[in-house]
Write a protein that holds these residues in place. Structure first.
Motif, PDB file in Angstrom:
ATOM      1  N   PRO A   1      -4.549   4.546 -11.241  1.00 43.43           N
ATOM      2  CA  PRO A   1      -4.270   4.884 -12.794  1.00 43.43           C
ATOM      3  C   PRO A   1      -3.296   6.026 -12.835  1.00 43.43           C
ATOM      4  CG  PRO A   1      -6.595   4.445 -12.552  1.00 43.43           C
ATOM      5  CD  PRO A   1      -6.033   4.375 -11.049  1.00 43.43           C
ATOM      6  N   GLU A   2      -3.265   6.670 -11.693  1.00 41.81           N
ATOM      7  CA  GLU A   2      -2.533   8.104 -11.736  1.00 41.81           C
ATOM      8  C   GLU A   2      -1.467   7.880 -10.704  1.00 41.81           C
ATOM      9  OE1 GLU A   2      -5.077  11.291 -11.150  1.00 41.81           O
ATOM     10  OE2 GLU A   2      -5.945  11.350 -13.123  1.00 41.81           O
TER      11      GLU A   2
ATOM     12  N   LEU B   1      -4.863   3.523 -20.558  1.00 45.42           N
ATOM     13  CA  LEU B   1      -3.975   4.125 -19.381  1.00 45.42           C
ATOM     14  C   LEU B   1      -3.190   5.101 -20.048  1.00 45.42           C
ATOM     15  CD1 LEU B   1      -2.934   3.933 -16.562  1.00 45.42           C
ATOM     16  CD2 LEU B   1      -1.537   2.043 -17.184  1.00 45.42           C
ATOM     17  N   LYS B   2      -2.969   6.260 -19.375  1.00 45.71           N
ATOM     18  CA  LYS B   2      -1.966   7.565 -19.742  1.00 45.71           C
ATOM     19  C   LYS B   2      -1.210   7.704 -18.352  1.00 45.71           C
ATOM     20  CE  LYS B   2      -4.870   9.325 -23.568  1.00 45.71           C
ATOM     21  NZ  LYS B   2      -5.544  10.699 -23.817  1.00 45.71           N
ATOM     22  N   LEU B   3      -0.074   7.481 -18.598  1.00 40.71           N
ATOM     23  CA  LEU B   3       0.880   7.588 -17.345  1.00 40.71           C
ATOM     24  C   LEU B   3       1.244   9.005 -17.068  1.00 40.71           C
ATOM     25  CD1 LEU B   3       2.975   4.487 -17.962  1.00 40.71           C
ATOM     26  CD2 LEU B   3       0.869   4.610 -16.669  1.00 40.71           C
ATOM     27  N   ARG B   4       1.133   9.234 -15.671  1.00 41.88           N
ATOM     28  CA  ARG B   4       1.694  10.406 -15.149  1.00 41.88           C
ATOM     29  C   ARG B   4       3.239  10.081 -14.754  1.00 41.88           C
ATOM     30  NH1 ARG B   4      -1.861  14.648 -12.732  1.00 41.88           N
ATOM     31  NH2 ARG B   4      -4.190  14.151 -13.037  1.00 41.88           N
ATOM     32  N   PHE B   5       3.713   9.040 -14.710  1.00 37.85           N
ATOM     33  CA  PHE B   5       5.100   8.762 -14.244  1.00 37.85           C
ATOM     34  C   PHE B   5       5.187   7.336 -15.031  1.00 37.85           C
ATOM     35  CE2 PHE B   5       7.755   6.079 -11.644  1.00 37.85           C
ATOM     36  CZ  PHE B   5       8.932   6.798 -11.639  1.00 37.85           C
TER      37      PHE B   5
ATOM     38  N   GLY C   1       0.685  -1.325   0.016  1.00 40.02           N
ATOM     39  CA  GLY C   1      -0.162   0.257  -0.109  1.00 40.02           C
ATOM     40  C   GLY C   1       0.672   1.432  -0.313  1.00 40.02           C
ATOM     41  N   LEU C   2       2.082   1.260  -0.474  1.00 42.36           N
ATOM     42  CA  LEU C   2       2.939   2.629  -0.526  1.00 42.36           C
ATOM     43  C   LEU C   2       2.320   3.513  -1.564  1.00 42.36           C
ATOM     44  CD1 LEU C   2       6.353   0.936   0.382  1.00 42.36           C
ATOM     45  CD2 LEU C   2       4.621   1.735   1.953  1.00 42.36           C
ATOM     46  N   ASP C   3       1.921   3.065  -2.701  1.00 48.93           N
ATOM     47  CA  ASP C   3       1.631   3.847  -3.918  1.00 48.93           C
ATOM     48  C   ASP C   3       0.365   5.013  -3.445  1.00 48.93           C
ATOM     49  OD1 ASP C   3       1.945   5.012  -6.126  1.00 48.93           O
ATOM     50  OD2 ASP C   3       0.794   3.519  -7.333  1.00 48.93           O
ATOM     51  N   GLU C   4       0.416   6.093  -4.111  1.00 48.37           N
ATOM     52  CA  GLU C   4      -0.826   6.965  -3.872  1.00 48.37           C
ATOM     53  C   GLU C   4      -0.745   7.768  -5.536  1.00 48.37           C
ATOM     54  OE1 GLU C   4      -3.079   7.180  -1.795  1.00 48.37           O
ATOM     55  OE2 GLU C   4      -2.214   6.275  -0.108  1.00 48.37           O
ATOM     56  N   ALA C   5      -1.815   8.179  -5.758  1.00 48.14           N
ATOM     57  CA  ALA C   5      -1.965   8.972  -6.948  1.00 48.14           C
ATOM     58  C   ALA C   5      -1.124   9.919  -7.022  1.00 48.14           C
ATOM     59  CB  ALA C   5      -3.473   9.527  -7.184  1.00 48.14           C
ATOM     60  N   ILE C   6      -0.592  10.547  -7.970  1.00 49.01           N
ATOM     61  CA  ILE C   6       0.371  11.642  -8.088  1.00 49.01           C
ATOM     62  C   ILE C   6      -0.555  12.671  -8.541  1.00 49.01           C
ATOM     63  CG2 ILE C   6       2.035  12.953  -9.660  1.00 49.01           C
ATOM     64  CD1 ILE C   6       2.983   9.951 -10.654  1.00 49.01           C
TER      65      ILE C   6
END
Length: 1141
Positions: A776-777, A942-946, A739-744
């Protein structure tokens, strides 16, 4: 004494140790026999025909132990093998494990009957090498054709029917396991067809399917769930008949917690436990007439002693020596011993030259490659092919971890950097390094040399208590290595003071009665006599607005200072580092190459090239899932975490997880909600393993464990569950990031999330696993588009798969936006806004903070509000760079930092043009991330922010590339241009996958030898051949022979060539549509096409659609082809059929 002198002593000491041999560490390998009990081993034909006794109270439903196949009722189109064994895949599910090789001493009539029934091939020792090779190839061919196990699966249905009868009769179900492995080796039903069923843990291959079925039936039971409950029994309790009165045995004495040699006096059934027996044993190891009772006994004949006598100690010693990696030497003979639990074993002492050799040995033990190599040599001894040695992993890792801590030698790179410090003569230094480079290890040298030459004390400053305990443990281990003088260790620890967050109290170290380091909180002042201050994780200490009163006092008063930092681990965009001479370490020692490469995706200061001394290591495993709902999110996380732990256990069977696995969470709130849910799931799924969750602090500080405490700890497995913050500076062999990821979002919180991901992954020494909901973000969204290619070894270029600059771009853009807001007086005069090109986004920055915060420079949220200015459908959102321009409420212009980040020119507005990387429109191969267990479906747009996937990865090592393309030809895409023009490389690639021809050089796509090899593997590769070769009849004939549809890529002339078209339609009748129109009326061509594929009639001329023979050939192949026949033909055929009827 100055820091330069201290450094000089460190370097001199390191150089001296490099030559006097004291830097080498010794480590022991322990072996025991891997085999079931003698009673089972002696049985050659292990086929059991079960039956149900009407008056029985118990039913043994699974025991370590030919056949036909029966269809699976749930999937009638296939047999049970697909469910309980899986199908042949060339890896674990190969012709050997599937039983297509029948080893025997003689090819007797009984053996021949058995081989015939199983479609197996017999191998005997007296066969010639050529005959063995021929028969082995035959067995492999049969297995590839059959795809299923040689012994069949008909037994499974009969077994299940019998168990159902036993359940109906209320009989108690019982499962028998291998010795000392009760409850181990279980596999869930849905994982049977992919798990390693041949790991020899707990139970046999087919048993795993039986036990999985029992567990599945227990879940599905609609009435009393206890109906399908079963008791788990050690095989020795079942084999009472094997242990008669007077037999010499090894028996387990629970009073001493050891195995002891003795003579059986009496055996009786335990009335308090229906499934156990109690043996009375006279101990032969005691001078007194000592008698004890035991519930577990085993044959002495199966001990390691008899094995060494039979095979020969010298021969086994030679086998072991030949299988060890470079840099590891055998220094002693094999020695028999009993382990702490009395298990008979043999040990051998090894001398390890350096850290690389130690890590290579570790990987060989964990992957079981060392064990496999030894047993391969052992099987060459004809009479002992049933015996196998087992490396005791837990015993090895206890010694490995102690050796790692006591390793005193600096690497050549570390010594070089110490000399660099010495040359400058600075007393106050800043050492920066990526995670795992050993900066704390270098600091340890500083401290040891300072303390041994000074009467003063050292202050160690770190952000957490856990890291302080870890440093003190390392220090005590180094001081106490080879010495049993506890007073020496205590005296050294007494000269070290520590300060940790909130940096307001000085603490002193001590050792309690349990040999555990403790910290005692002292005053808020610093006594005189401080000679050195170490600031570990200083990027966390020197943050703007971060309270550090006592730490700053230590910095100001110390004559010698050493700051240790890694900016990539910082969750802050700004730092207030003192101006010190900086030295950089760029070589990672601790982690594997794949972990270094995976963590590189999230590096902030990633422009610097980093080298890794580690082994390749396994891929970074990911479990990315779509969240069903927010209310059950912790349960979803717990289930996927449980899957990850199962993967660890299956990957490293028999390894005790105590102190080797850490689960890292984003924050204390997540920890509080997640912990009870995970504990419940673990208790249910791993009931036989007492898995306990502890914090980092609770798991640390042990110097050496007294025997009683060690035994207590071995009775359970402690897994660390803690926040990623508390993991700073620490490490574990295996780490699961949860659970370390979060949306940018464009806020300052992005920096914290990025740092958490980098910290979490880089805490792992050997294996890193990521468990996260799909965002997704988010930072991990790019994993959705990666397809793992399992390369056993990969060259350095593959490590550049992750572009280290991507995270830096996101952070630099955000940092530039913050700079604009914090320094409004430096803004340029307002200028007219330039219009944004179509398809771009503007980003408005809004700040809600108090003036005091601005003045203090404190970390603050900087939310970005995205407003559509124009059509944004075509945007590639790969990083915040593609969300430029970043605008401040104080100015209509983008910030200078953002302009430089996006354009390289501070004088130009940073309009969002093409992103640094193009968005991933389709899956890309990866050597680093194993994404096979991701469960994401709704990400097609999907369009990546990173997007850290580098488009610049090019393989340059010819030897490596040859091996790589032999496994996957399309890897040729990643080769340098000159290697795409190498005929040997390209031939190897197209032989594996003809489509790789598209990546060959223009010259080789015009080479007939290369193109012929490509079309022989895949006829459609003809489309990538040169125009000349697509007009070459030999090449085109080869292509259509493999795939008739390749005719469409041939030249116009050859599509009108009758010989070529006949060859094409003979392979695929539908290829007729690609022939020239004049051949649509060629009766011979159309007849051949229709006979192969009735649908080809669609492309025949009107005359031939009315030809009775042609139409009959078409409908004979496919009755529905009649719709393309002429009306007259349909009427004639109808009359003909009516007449026959």
């Amino acid at each position: 004494m100055g820091c330069g002198a201290s450094v000089r002593r460190s370097v001199e000491t390191a150089d001296l140790q490099a030559h006097d041999g004291r830097t080498e560490v010794s480590i022991s390998l322990c072996f025991t026999l891997r085999e079931p009990s003698a009673a089972v081993t002696a049985i050659y034909d292990r086929s059991y025909h079960g039956n149900i006794k009407e008056d029985a109270k118990e039913c043994f439903v699974s025991f370590p132990g030919l056949g036909q196949h029966l269809p699976d009722p749930e999937h009638p189109e296939r047999c049970h093998c697909h469910k309980i064994y899986g199908v042949e895949d060339g890896n674990k599910r190969n012709f050997k494990n599937f039983g297509y090789i029948l080893n025997c001493d003689k090819e007797t009539e009984d053996v021949q009957k058995k081989a015939k029934a199983m479609n197996a091939v017999i191998l005997c020792p007296n066969f010639s090498d050529e005959e063995k090779e021929r028969r082995t190839a035959e067995a492999e061919s049969i297995c590839k054709r059959k795809k299923t196990c040689a012994w069949g699966c008909a037994w499974y249905q009969a077994w299940l029917d019998n168990v159902r009868k036993a359940v109906e009769k209320k009989q108690r179900l019982k499962v028998v396991y291998f010795p000392d492995q009760v409850g181990q080796g279980k596999v869930e039903m849905e994982h049977l067809n992919t798990a390693d069923l041949w790991d020899g843990v707990g139970c046999g291959t087919s048993q795993k399917g039986e036990i999985a079925t029992l567990d599945e039936m227990r879940k599905k039971s609609k009435e009393d769930k206890s109906d399908w409950d079963y008791d788990e029994i050690d095989v020795f309790t079942y084999l009472r008949a094997e242990f008669k009165q007077g037999t010499i045995v090894d028996a387990f004495d629970s009073s001493t917690n050891k195995w002891r040699r003795g003579s059986l006096i009496q055996v009786r059934h335990r009335r308090d436990k229906r499934d156990a027996f109690l043996w009375k044993v006279r101990c032969l190891e005691s001078q007194k007439d000592e008698v004890f009772e035991s519930t577990r006994v085993r044959h002495v004949a199966d001990s390691i002693s008899s094995f060494l006598n039979d095979v020969g100690s010298d021969r086994v010693w030679t086998m072991l020596k030949s299988t060890l990696p470079r840099g590891v030497e055998v220094v002693t003979d094999l020695a028999e011993q009993r382990l702490r639990n009395g298990l008979p074993a043999c040990t051998i002492e090894l001398l390890v030259k350096d850290i690389q050799a130690l890590q290579t040995l570790r990987d060989m033990v964990l992957s079981e490659n060392l064990e496999a190599s030894i047993n391969t040599e052992l099987r060459k001894v004809d009479n002992y092919r049933l015996r196998q040695l087992r490396v005791l992993k837990t015993e090895f890792f206890m010694m490995y971890e102690k050796s790692l801590q006591s390793f005193s030698r600096l690497t050549a790179h570390q010594r070089e950097k110490l000399r660099e410090m010495e040359d400058h003569g600075y007393e106050r230094l800043h050492l920066s390094a990526p995670a795992g480079a050993g900066k704390t290890f270098v600091a340890l040298h500083y401290v040891l040399n300072t303390l041994t030459s000074s009467s003063g004390y050292v202050v160690y400053v770190a952000p957490s208590k856990c890291l302080c305990l870890q440093f003190l443990t390392w220090l005590a281990t180094r001081v106490g290595h080879g010495s049993k003088d506890a007073r020496k260790v205590e005296a050294m620890l007494g000269k070290v003071k520590v300060i940790h967050f909130p940096y307001d109290r000085l603490q002193t170290a001590g050792i309690d009665r349990a040999s555990r380091i403790t910290l005692k909180v002292g005053k808020d002042t610093l006594p005189s006599g401080m000679v050195l201050a170490i600031f570990d994780e200083s990027h966390d200490i020197f943050r703007p607005g971060h309270a550090r009163r006592l730490a700053e006092k230590a910095f100001n008063e110390a004559t010698q200072c050493l700051l240790l930092s890694d900016q990539s681990q910082s969750g802050s965009l700004e730092h207030e580092f003192p101006e010190l001479h900086r030295v950089k370490l760029t070589e990672v020692v601790r982690s594997t190459k794949r972990i270094v490469a995976g963590a590189a995706a999230f590096e902030y200061a990633g422009q610097q090239e980093v080298n890794s001394l580690g082994t390749d290591g396994p891929a970074l495993k990911t479990y990315i899932f779509e969240a069903k709902d927010e209310t059950g999110l912790y349960t979803q996380y717990a289930n996927y975490t449980s899957d990850a732990i199962t993967y660890v256990i299956q990957s490293y069977s028999e390894l005790w997880l105590q102190g080797r696995l850490a689960l890292l969470l984003p924050d204390a709130g997540f920890l509080e909600g997640f912990r009870p849910v995970l504990q419940e799931v673990l208790q249910e799924r791993f009931a036989s393993r007492n898995l306990c969750l502890v914090s980092f602090e609770d798991s640390m500080g042990h110097l050496h464990l007294p025997e009683q405490l060690e035994a207590a700890l071995l009775a359970r497995e402690e897994i660390v569950l803690d926040t990623v913050h508390n993991a700073k500076g620490l490490e574990r062999m295996i780490v699961i990031c949860i659970g370390l990821d979060e949306a940018i979002t464009g806020s300052a919180g992005d920096a914290k999330v990025r740092a958490g991901l980098y910290q979490g992954i880089s805490r792992a020494q050997l294996m890193a696993i990521v468990v996260n909901r799909f965002l997704p973000e988010g930072w991990l969204a790019f994993l959705r588009l990666l397809r793992y290619q399992d390369m056993r070894k990969f060259e350095a270029a593959a490590l550049r798969e992750m572009d280290k600059g991507s995270a830096a771009q996101v952070m630099d853009a955000l940092k530039g936006a913050r700079q604009d807001m914090l320094e409004p007086e430096k803004k340029q005069p307002k200028q007219p806004e330039e219009p944004l090109p179509c398809g771009q986004l503007a980003v408005e920055v809004t700040v809600v903070v108090e003036d005091a915060q601005l003045a203090a420079g404190a970390d603050m949220p900087v939310p970005l509000t995205l407003g559509e200015v124009a059509d944004s459908d075509g945007n590639d959102l790969n990083s915040l760079e593609s969300l430029a321009p970043l605008r401040s409420p104080h100015s209509s212009l983008p910030s200078a930092a953002a302009r430089v980040a996006a354009t390289g020119d501070s004088s130009k507005p940073a309009l969002s043009g093409p992103a640094h990387h193009s968005a991933l429109r389709e899956e890309r191969d990866t050597f680093i991330w194993d994404t096979g267990d991701n469960t994401i479906t709704n990400a097609s747009q999907l369009k990546l922010r990173f997007n850290p996937i580098s488009s610049q990865v090019k393989l340059s090592d010819r030897g490596f590339l040859l091996k790589a393309v032999a496994q996957r030809g399309l890897v040729l895409e990643l080769a340098l241009e000159e290697l795409r023009a190498d005929s040997e490389v390209v031939l190897a690639a197209v032989a594996q996958n003809g489509s790789a021809l598209q990546f060959a050089s223009e010259e080789l796509r015009a080479d007939s030898e290369v193109v012929l090899a490509a079309v022989a593997q895949n006829g459609s590769a003809l489309q990538f051949a040169s125009e000349e070769l697509r007009a070459d009849s030999e090449v085109v004939l080869a292509a259509v022979a493999q795939n008739g549809s390749a005719l469409q890529f041939a030249s116009q002339e050859l599509r009108a060539d009758r010989e070529v078209v006949l060859a094409a339609v003979g392979q695929n009748g539908s290829a007729l549509e690609h022939a020239s129109e004049e051949l649509f009326a060629d009766r011979g061509v159309v007849l051949a096409a229709a006979a192969q594929n009735g649908w080809a009639l669609e492309h025949a001329s009107q005359e031939l659609r009315a030809d009775r023979e042609v139409v009959l050939a078409a409908v004979a192949q496919n009755g529905r082809a009649l719709e393309y026949a002429s009306q007259e033909s349909c009427a004639r055929i109808a009359r003909w059929f009516w007449g026959r009827w």
